[in-house]
Design a protein around this motif. Structure first.
Motif, PDB file in Angstrom:
ATOM      1  N   GLY A  71       0.807  -1.206   0.000  1.00  0.00           N
ATOM      2  CA  GLY A  71       0.000   0.000   0.000  1.00  0.00           C
ATOM      3  C   GLY A  71       0.843   1.260   0.000  1.00  0.00           C
ATOM      4  O   GLY A  71       0.501   2.257  -0.653  1.00  0.00           O
ATOM      5  N   PHE A  72       1.971   1.236   0.721  1.00  0.00           N
ATOM      6  CA  PHE A  72       2.874   2.381   0.733  1.00  0.00           C
ATOM      7  C   PHE A  72       3.443   2.645  -0.658  1.00  0.00           C
ATOM      8  O   PHE A  72       3.557   3.805  -1.099  1.00  0.00           O
ATOM      9  CB  PHE A  72       3.999   2.136   1.732  1.00  0.00           C
ATOM     10  N   ILE A  73       3.810   1.584  -1.362  1.00  0.00           N
ATOM     11  CA  ILE A  73       4.342   1.733  -2.718  1.00  0.00           C
ATOM     12  C   ILE A  73       3.274   2.275  -3.657  1.00  0.00           C
ATOM     13  O   ILE A  73       3.532   3.187  -4.469  1.00  0.00           O
ATOM     14  CB  ILE A  73       4.882   0.381  -3.226  1.00  0.00           C
ATOM     15  N   PHE A  74       2.063   1.747  -3.552  1.00  0.00           N
ATOM     16  CA  PHE A  74       0.979   2.190  -4.435  1.00  0.00           C
ATOM     17  C   PHE A  74       0.666   3.675  -4.228  1.00  0.00           C
ATOM     18  O   PHE A  74       0.585   4.450  -5.193  1.00  0.00           O
ATOM     19  CB  PHE A  74      -0.270   1.339  -4.177  1.00  0.00           C
ATOM     20  N   PHE A  75       0.504   4.085  -2.973  1.00  0.00           N
ATOM     21  CA  PHE A  75       0.176   5.482  -2.716  1.00  0.00           C
ATOM     22  C   PHE A  75       1.358   6.402  -2.998  1.00  0.00           C
ATOM     23  O   PHE A  75       1.161   7.591  -3.300  1.00  0.00           O
ATOM     24  CB  PHE A  75      -0.311   5.645  -1.277  1.00  0.00           C
ATOM     25  N   SER A  76       2.583   5.882  -2.910  1.00  0.00           N
ATOM     26  CA  SER A  76       3.744   6.698  -3.275  1.00  0.00           C
ATOM     27  C   SER A  76       3.694   7.065  -4.752  1.00  0.00           C
ATOM     28  O   SER A  76       3.981   8.209  -5.132  1.00  0.00           O
ATOM     29  CB  SER A  76       5.040   5.949  -2.953  1.00  0.00           C
ATOM     30  N   VAL A  77       3.354   6.097  -5.590  1.00  0.00           N
ATOM     31  CA  VAL A  77       3.229   6.376  -7.030  1.00  0.00           C
ATOM     32  C   VAL A  77       2.127   7.406  -7.279  1.00  0.00           C
ATOM     33  O   VAL A  77       2.307   8.365  -8.054  1.00  0.00           O
ATOM     34  CB  VAL A  77       2.949   5.071  -7.791  1.00  0.00           C
ATOM     35  N   ILE A  78       0.986   7.250  -6.622  1.00  0.00           N
ATOM     36  CA  ILE A  78      -0.130   8.177  -6.811  1.00  0.00           C
ATOM     37  C   ILE A  78       0.254   9.583  -6.361  1.00  0.00           C
ATOM     38  O   ILE A  78       0.022  10.580  -7.071  1.00  0.00           O
ATOM     39  CB  ILE A  78      -1.373   7.694  -6.052  1.00  0.00           C
ATOM     40  N   PHE A  79       0.876   9.686  -5.192  1.00  0.00           N
ATOM     41  CA  PHE A  79       1.220  11.005  -4.656  1.00  0.00           C
ATOM     42  C   PHE A  79       2.297  11.687  -5.496  1.00  0.00           C
ATOM     43  O   PHE A  79       2.306  12.919  -5.638  1.00  0.00           O
ATOM     44  CB  PHE A  79       1.687  10.885  -3.206  1.00  0.00           C
ATOM     45  N   ILE A  80       3.223  10.908  -6.061  1.00  0.00           N
ATOM     46  CA  ILE A  80       4.252  11.495  -6.911  1.00  0.00           C
ATOM     47  C   ILE A  80       3.630  12.078  -8.174  1.00  0.00           C
ATOM     48  O   ILE A  80       3.976  13.187  -8.616  1.00  0.00           O
ATOM     49  CB  ILE A  80       5.325  10.446  -7.246  1.00  0.00           C
ATOM     50  N   LEU A  81       2.686  11.356  -8.773  1.00  0.00           N
ATOM     51  CA  LEU A  81       2.015  11.866  -9.964  1.00  0.00           C
ATOM     52  C   LEU A  81       1.203  13.119  -9.646  1.00  0.00           C
ATOM     53  O   LEU A  81       1.207  14.092 -10.416  1.00  0.00           O
ATOM     54  CB  LEU A  81       1.106  10.780 -10.553  1.00  0.00           C
ATOM     55  N   VAL A  82       0.523  13.116  -8.499  1.00  0.00           N
ATOM     56  CA  VAL A  82      -0.269  14.292  -8.114  1.00  0.00           C
ATOM     57  C   VAL A  82       0.638  15.477  -7.805  1.00  0.00           C
ATOM     58  O   VAL A  82       0.364  16.623  -8.224  1.00  0.00           O
ATOM     59  CB  VAL A  82      -1.150  13.946  -6.900  1.00  0.00           C
ATOM     60  N   ALA A  83       1.741  15.231  -7.104  1.00  0.00           N
ATOM     61  CA  ALA A  83       2.653  16.317  -6.757  1.00  0.00           C
ATOM     62  C   ALA A  83       3.302  16.913  -8.002  1.00  0.00           C
ATOM     63  O   ALA A  83       3.450  18.140  -8.105  1.00  0.00           O
ATOM     64  CB  ALA A  83       3.728  15.799  -5.798  1.00  0.00           C
ATOM     65  N   ARG A  84       3.668  16.068  -8.953  1.00  0.00           N
ATOM     66  CA  ARG A  84       4.267  16.601 -10.180  1.00  0.00           C
ATOM     67  C   ARG A  84       3.245  17.389 -10.989  1.00  0.00           C
ATOM     68  O   ARG A  84       3.578  18.417 -11.580  1.00  0.00           O
ATOM     69  CB  ARG A  84       4.847  15.461 -11.016  1.00  0.00           C
ATOM     70  N   ALA A  85       1.993  16.929 -11.014  1.00  0.00           N
ATOM     71  CA  ALA A  85       0.944  17.680 -11.710  1.00  0.00           C
ATOM     72  C   ALA A  85       0.739  19.039 -11.063  1.00  0.00           C
ATOM     73  O   ALA A  85       0.615  20.066 -11.755  1.00  0.00           O
ATOM     74  CB  ALA A  85      -0.353  16.878 -11.721  1.00  0.00           C
ATOM     75  N   ALA A  86       0.706  19.086  -9.732  1.00  0.00           N
ATOM     76  CA  ALA A  86       0.546  20.361  -9.045  1.00  0.00           C
ATOM     77  C   ALA A  86       1.720  21.286  -9.313  1.00  0.00           C
ATOM     78  O   ALA A  86       1.545  22.509  -9.469  1.00  0.00           O
ATOM     79  CB  ALA A  86       0.396  20.121  -7.538  1.00  0.00           C
ATOM     80  N   ASN A  87       2.906  20.734  -9.402  1.00  0.00           N
ATOM     81  CA  ASN A  87       4.094  21.544  -9.663  1.00  0.00           C
ATOM     82  C   ASN A  87       4.087  22.088 -11.088  1.00  0.00           C
ATOM     83  O   ASN A  87       4.268  23.294 -11.310  1.00  0.00           O
ATOM     84  CB  ASN A  87       5.344  20.698  -9.419  1.00  0.00           C
ATOM     85  N   VAL A  88       3.878  21.220 -12.074  1.00  0.00           N
ATOM     86  CA  VAL A  88       3.977  21.621 -13.484  1.00  0.00           C
ATOM     87  C   VAL A  88       2.864  22.584 -13.867  1.00  0.00           C
ATOM     88  O   VAL A  88       3.112  23.673 -14.413  1.00  0.00           O
ATOM     89  CB  VAL A  88       3.962  20.381 -14.391  1.00  0.00           C
ATOM     90  N   PHE A  89       1.625  22.241 -13.558  1.00  0.00           N
ATOM     91  CA  PHE A  89       0.498  23.056 -14.020  1.00  0.00           C
ATOM     92  C   PHE A  89       0.424  24.394 -13.284  1.00  0.00           C
ATOM     93  O   PHE A  89       0.068  25.412 -13.887  1.00  0.00           O
ATOM     94  CB  PHE A  89      -0.803  22.279 -13.860  1.00  0.00           C
ATOM     95  N   SER A  90       0.757  24.417 -11.993  1.00  0.00           N
ATOM     96  CA  SER A  90       0.723  25.688 -11.264  1.00  0.00           C
ATOM     97  C   SER A  90       1.831  26.625 -11.727  1.00  0.00           C
ATOM     98  O   SER A  90       1.602  27.832 -11.923  1.00  0.00           O
ATOM     99  CB  SER A  90       0.835  25.428  -9.761  1.00  0.00           C
TER     100      SER A  90
END
Length: 271
Positions: A71-90
C-alpha cells in the motif's frame, strides 16, 4: 567540498557548477579544447548512466528488500504523480500570466512535462543511503518503494514517452518553433509586447485574475531583464572576447593560459 562541509547538497553544487561553466567557461576554451571537452563529457555521461543502471539491477537482486508495505508503494506512485501535476500546471499557469499569447506554454506541452518526468539515479542514491540512516527496516521499505517507482517510470513512462509526445503533437511535422532563437531576440520580443499586454489586461475587466496578471506584468516591465544582465555584465566579465587574431599575435601560450585559468577559477570558487 564546501557544500559537503556545510552539510548541503554536493550534487546540486556540482550541477550548478556545470551549468555555469557551460555558459561561460566553455567559451574561453579554444576550438580544439571545446570539441575535446564536449566529446569527453559525452563519453563520461554515457558511461555513468550505464553504470547507474547496471548497479541498480545488481542492487535489486542483491539488496534485502521489504515488500510487506504494498500500500505504501501504491500510494507513493499516486502522490508522486499528483505532486508533479501540481508543480507543473501551477508553475506553467504563473508563467503564462506574464507571457504574451504567442509564447505561452500550451496545454499539450504542460501535459508532456507532467508525463515525461522520470525518477532515477538521485532518488535511488538517496533511498540507498536511507537503508543505513533509518532504523527498524524503514530504509528497506523506502528503498523497495523507490526501486518500484524507478522501474515503473523508466519502463512504462519512459517507453511510451515518444508515443505520448506524438499524440500530444509536441514532436512531429506539425510542431514548429514559435519562440525566439536567442536571449536577445527574446528580450526584444518581450519588450515590444509588454506595453500592449498591460493595456489589454486593463481592458479585460476587474476580476482578481486580471488584476493579478496586470500586477505581474508591471513587475516584469520594471524589473531588469535577465537577458540584459547576462549580456551586459555576466558575459563580458566571465567570457574572454579574444579572437583568432589575438591568438596569432600573442602565440599559443595565451590560449593555454586562458584555458587553465578559467578552469581553475571556476572549479575553485563555484565548487
Amino acid at each position: 567540498m564546501l557544500a559537503e562541509g556545510f552539510g548541503l547538497s554536493g550534487i546540486v553544487s556540482i550541477l550548478f557548477t556545470g551549468i555555469v561553466m557551460k555558459r561561460y567557461t566553455f567559451s574561453n576554451l579554444s576550438e580544439d579544447s571545446q570539441r575535446f571537452t564536449a566529446a569527453l563529457f559525452h563519453l563520461l555521461s554515457s558511461l555513468a548512466e550505464t553504470f547507474v543502471f547496471i548497479y541498480m539491477g545488481f542492487d535489486i537482486a542483491m539488496e534485502r528488500q521489504s515488500w510487506s508495505h504494498i500500500g505504501f508503494i501504491f500510494f507513493s506512485v499516486i502522490f508522486i504523480l499528483v505532486a508533479r501535476a501540481a508543480n507543473v500546471f501551477s508553475c506553467a499557469f504563473l508563467v503564462n500570466l506574464v507571457r504574451p499569447p504567442q509564447r505561452q506554454i500550451s496545454r499539450q506541452y504542460q501535459q508532456a512535462l507532467w508525463y515525461s518526468g522520470l525518477r532515477g539515479a538521485m532518488a535511488f542514491a538517496l533511498a540507498l543511503q536511507s537503508v543505513h540512516d533509518l532504523p527498524d527496516g524503514h530504509g528497506q521499505t523506502i528503498l523497495s518503494a523507490t526501486i518500484s517507482i524507478v522501474v515503473l517510470t523508466v519502463l512504462l513512462i519512459g517507453g511510451s514517452t515518444s508515443t505520448m509526445l506524438e499524440a500530444l503533437h509536441v514532436v512531429g511535422d506539425g510542431n514548429e518553433g514559435r519562440r525566439p532563437s536567442s536571449l536577445e531576440d527574446q528580450e526584444n520580443y518581450e519588450g515590444n509586447n509588454n506595453a500592449g499586454n498591460i493595456e489589454l489586461g486593463s481592458e479585460e475587466g476587474t476580476s482578481t485574475t486580471s488584476k493579478f496578471k496586470l500586477k505581474l506584468q508591471e513587475i516584469q516591465k520594471n524589473t531588469p531583464s535577465l537577458a540584459a544582465l547576462d549580456r551586459n555584465y555576466l558575459t563580458p566579465f566571465f567570457t574572454s572576447q579574444n579572437g583568432d587574431s589575438d591568438d596569432d599575435e600573442h602565440g599559443p601560450s595565451k590560449s593555454v593560459l586562458i584555458d587553465c585559468a578559467s578552469v581553475f577559477i571556476y572549479s575553485f570558487f563555484l565548487d
